[in-house]
Motif scaffolding. Structure first.
Motif, short mmCIF file in Angstrom:
data_model
loop_
_atom_site.label_atom_id
_atom_site.label_comp_id
_atom_site.label_asym_id
_atom_site.label_seq_id
_atom_site.Cartn_x
_atom_site.Cartn_y
_atom_site.Cartn_z
N ILE A 1 0.90 -1.20 0.19
CA ILE A 1 0.02 -0.04 0.13
C ILE A 1 0.80 1.27 -0.07
N ILE A 2 0.48 2.13 -0.91
CA ILE A 2 1.32 3.54 -1.03
C ILE A 2 0.18 4.51 -0.36
N THR B 1 0.04 7.93 12.25
CA THR B 1 -0.14 9.21 11.32
C THR B 1 -1.30 9.08 10.50
N LEU B 2 -1.88 8.16 10.09
CA LEU B 2 -3.10 8.08 9.41
C LEU B 2 -4.37 9.05 9.47
N MET C 1 1.85 -2.67 8.30
CA MET C 1 2.88 -1.62 8.66
C MET C 1 1.93 -0.39 8.39
N VAL C 2 1.27 -0.31 7.29
CA VAL C 2 0.53 1.00 6.87
C VAL C 2 -0.54 1.34 7.79
N PHE D 1 -10.19 -3.93 9.00
CA PHE D 1 -8.98 -3.66 9.79
C PHE D 1 -8.95 -3.05 11.13
N GLU D 2 -10.04 -1.97 11.01
CA GLU D 2 -10.44 -1.49 12.46
C GLU D 2 -10.89 -2.45 13.51
N LEU D 3 -11.93 -3.52 12.99
CA LEU D 3 -12.33 -4.48 13.84
C LEU D 3 -11.23 -5.35 14.38
#
Length: 71
Positions: free
Chosen positions: A2-3, A24-25, A18-19, A36-38
């Motif tokens: 992911i970039i 800092t997101l 990692m991302v 991903f939050e779950l």
């Protein structure tokens, strides 16, 4: 991989774990995808779902069932 870019410059580059773990997101105006939050919230309660299992709702649900039936 992911970039994440901001104003034409790469600010984050790496695998999803990692991302999506980067603190800092929110500063970039981004939120985690819901699975991903779950997964992050479950981890806070001792249930670790591997990041690669959050690629689809079906795979995520199967992994949750597998983990819960194992205990």
């Amino acid at each position: 991989r992911i970039i994440i870019m901001e104003k034409g410059k790469i600010v984050l580059d790496g695998d999803p774990e990692m991302v999506f773990s980067d603190t800092t997101l929110p500063n970039l105006g981004l939120t985690l995808p819901s699975l991903f939050e779950l997964a992050s919230r479950l981890k806070e309660h001792g249930i670790t779902v591997p990041w690669d299992k959050a690629s689809s709702p079906e795979i995520f649900a199967e992994e949750i069932c597998r983990l819960l039936l194992k205990t």
